[in-house]
Design a protein around this motif. Sequence first.
Motif, PDB file in Angstrom:
ATOM      1  N   MET A 147       0.841  -1.177   0.000  1.00 43.08           N
ATOM      2  CA  MET A 147       0.000   0.000   0.000  1.00 43.08           C
ATOM      3  C   MET A 147       0.885   1.238   0.000  1.00 43.08           C
ATOM      4  N   SER A 148       0.359   2.324  -0.503  1.00 44.63           N
ATOM      5  CA  SER A 148       1.093   3.574  -0.463  1.00 44.63           C
ATOM      6  C   SER A 148       0.922   4.206   0.913  1.00 44.63           C
ATOM      7  N   LEU A 149       1.903   4.957   1.322  1.00 38.66           N
ATOM      8  CA  LEU A 149       1.835   5.696   2.565  1.00 38.66           C
ATOM      9  C   LEU A 149       2.389   7.081   2.299  1.00 38.66           C
ATOM     10  N   SER A 150       1.574   8.091   2.495  1.00 43.52           N
ATOM     11  CA  SER A 150       2.047   9.454   2.263  1.00 43.52           C
ATOM     12  C   SER A 150       1.794  10.312   3.488  1.00 43.52           C
ATOM     13  N   ILE A 151       2.779  11.130   3.810  1.00 43.11           N
ATOM     14  CA  ILE A 151       2.690  12.019   4.957  1.00 43.11           C
ATOM     15  C   ILE A 151       2.940  13.444   4.480  1.00 43.11           C
ATOM     16  N   GLY A 152       1.998  14.316   4.741  1.00 47.07           N
ATOM     17  CA  GLY A 152       2.140  15.721   4.365  1.00 47.07           C
ATOM     18  C   GLY A 152       2.843  16.490   5.473  1.00 47.07           C
ATOM     19  N   ARG A 169      12.101  -8.027   0.077  1.00 48.50           N
ATOM     20  CA  ARG A 169      11.340  -6.777   0.043  1.00 48.50           C
ATOM     21  C   ARG A 169      10.458  -6.620   1.274  1.00 48.50           C
ATOM     22  N   GLY A 170      10.315  -5.377   1.722  1.00 41.29           N
ATOM     23  CA  GLY A 170       9.415  -5.057   2.810  1.00 41.29           C
ATOM     24  C   GLY A 170       8.110  -4.502   2.265  1.00 41.29           C
ATOM     25  N   TRP A 171       6.991  -4.888   2.883  1.00 37.34           N
ATOM     26  CA  TRP A 171       5.669  -4.441   2.437  1.00 37.34           C
ATOM     27  C   TRP A 171       4.917  -3.834   3.612  1.00 37.34           C
ATOM     28  N   THR A 172       4.201  -2.762   3.350  1.00 31.36           N
ATOM     29  CA  THR A 172       3.466  -2.046   4.393  1.00 31.36           C
ATOM     30  C   THR A 172       1.981  -2.371   4.324  1.00 31.36           C
ATOM     31  N   SER A 193      -4.485  -6.776   9.263  1.00 27.56           N
ATOM     32  CA  SER A 193      -4.807  -7.247   7.914  1.00 27.56           C
ATOM     33  C   SER A 193      -4.748  -8.764   7.842  1.00 27.56           C
ATOM     34  N   THR A 194      -5.729  -9.356   7.155  1.00 24.07           N
ATOM     35  CA  THR A 194      -5.699 -10.798   6.916  1.00 24.07           C
ATOM     36  C   THR A 194      -4.670 -11.109   5.830  1.00 24.07           C
ATOM     37  N   ALA A 195      -4.353 -12.392   5.678  1.00 22.39           N
ATOM     38  CA  ALA A 195      -3.369 -12.791   4.672  1.00 22.39           C
ATOM     39  C   ALA A 195      -3.755 -12.320   3.262  1.00 22.39           C
ATOM     40  N   PRO A 196      -5.019 -12.510   2.822  1.00 27.78           N
ATOM     41  CA  PRO A 196      -5.384 -12.010   1.490  1.00 27.78           C
ATOM     42  C   PRO A 196      -5.262 -10.489   1.368  1.00 27.78           C
ATOM     43  N   GLU A 197      -5.638  -9.766   2.431  1.00 22.56           N
ATOM     44  CA  GLU A 197      -5.528  -8.303   2.409  1.00 22.56           C
ATOM     45  C   GLU A 197      -4.079  -7.871   2.311  1.00 22.56           C
ATOM     46  N   ALA A 198      -3.208  -8.568   3.030  1.00 27.01           N
ATOM     47  CA  ALA A 198      -1.783  -8.261   2.950  1.00 27.01           C
ATOM     48  C   ALA A 198      -1.241  -8.588   1.565  1.00 27.01           C
ATOM     49  N   GLY A 199      -1.714  -9.685   0.993  1.00 26.05           N
ATOM     50  CA  GLY A 199      -1.269 -10.082  -0.334  1.00 26.05           C
ATOM     51  C   GLY A 199      -1.582  -9.050  -1.395  1.00 26.05           C
ATOM     52  N   ALA A 200      -2.677  -8.318  -1.193  1.00 30.33           N
ATOM     53  CA  ALA A 200      -3.070  -7.288  -2.154  1.00 30.33           C
ATOM     54  C   ALA A 200      -2.043  -6.173  -2.251  1.00 30.33           C
ATOM     55  N   ALA A 201      -1.196  -6.013  -1.222  1.00 30.04           N
ATOM     56  CA  ALA A 201      -0.129  -5.007  -1.279  1.00 30.04           C
ATOM     57  C   ALA A 201       0.871  -5.356  -2.380  1.00 30.04           C
ATOM     58  N   ILE A 202       0.982  -6.658  -2.689  1.00 32.97           N
ATOM     59  CA  ILE A 202       1.892  -7.111  -3.740  1.00 32.97           C
ATOM     60  C   ILE A 202       1.188  -7.113  -5.087  1.00 32.97           C
ATOM     61  N   HIS A 203       0.016  -7.771  -5.121  1.00 31.31           N
ATOM     62  CA  HIS A 203      -0.786  -7.844  -6.355  1.00 31.31           C
ATOM     63  C   HIS A 203      -2.198  -8.280  -5.966  1.00 31.31           C
ATOM     64  N   THR A 204      -3.174  -7.742  -6.645  1.00 35.52           N
ATOM     65  CA  THR A 204      -4.562  -8.084  -6.315  1.00 35.52           C
ATOM     66  C   THR A 204      -4.854  -9.573  -6.487  1.00 35.52           C
ATOM     67  N   ASP A 205      -4.081 -10.279  -7.324  1.00 34.92           N
ATOM     68  CA  ASP A 205      -4.277 -11.724  -7.494  1.00 34.92           C
ATOM     69  C   ASP A 205      -4.066 -12.475  -6.179  1.00 34.92           C
TER      70      ASP A 205
END
Length: 358
Positions: free
Chosen positions: A1-6, A288-291, A296-308
Amino acid sequence: MSLSIGIVGLPNVGKSTLFNALTGRSVPAENYPFCTIDPSVGVVAVPEERLEALEKLSHSRKVIPAAVQFIDIAGLVKGASEGEGLGNQFLSHVREADAIAEVVRVFEDKDIVHVHGKVNPLHDIEVINLELVLADMQTASKRISNLEKEVKRGSKEALAEENVLKKIIACFESGKLAQSLNLSLEEKILVKPLNLLTFKPILYVLNKKGGETVIHGDLLDFFKKEKAVWVAFDIRTEQELQTMSREERQEFRKAFNASEEGLDQLIKKGYEALDLITFFTTGEDETRGWTVRRGSTAPEAGAAIHTDFRDKFIKAEIIHCSDLLGAGSYAKAREKGLVRTEGRGYIVKDGDVVEFKI
């Protein structure tokens, strides 16, 4: 997921200096599809010792850390919600960010003019937060006006949204941020499209001088009352340190008894404010590190890599990085029964090493 801080703050508080220090540690943007880089955006690696250890274990050809996108936003002045200074531009950019880093000057320096004539950190915070409240008040009031016809028709959804908006406006009238409200999940969903500024997590960045450690009691009382996330360091020194080698920086910190880089503290506190965690994937090609959000469940976390990995999820092989590093290899970890197979309901933990199966 993207993370942006203003990054926001009054003029002459160190906001741009902080951004320059951060961009001195920028990472290549091509690995982060959420990044459209322009002069006011920097992508910074999340400090992560575990990533380096996993890289060595897997003999990876490439290492990609999790990253945070920082946005340098035009200096805020009193009246920004009414368009003063670059107010409208400021507020529109803040709405795009996931969180707000509010830079507050806590040091005295006669050579650096303060916009209000004297250094008063708590007053500065009140000025900025009031502008956020006033801007959101306009947004909420306008939305109520737009709902008027639907409310008169008896629309249940419109009535429900109007009730939530009235709660929020009452909160603003008492001088509080919307995040102080205890709204239900359903209520939050109703007003989410408005992207209100005062719902965003705020990380207070106190810009101090040198070895100063004293933070005024009234400021600490405010942070305690608001359960605020904050960090304090010398922003100018952090910028200067980015021109040094890693070894030189370590020697400097050792000499001044500074155990952790201020920028690292900032990023870690940003994670804390947003309740984020990091999981890893590792192999010969890449470590690689993923945010992802905590919980988050395993499928939700997987979506950070690819929606598949979410949509076609079958199972995931999980091992915590400490167990994998302790075993010395995947093969030895499997022999010891440390690698587990988990299903869709598994909640990913910070530090998990995951291999998704689809």
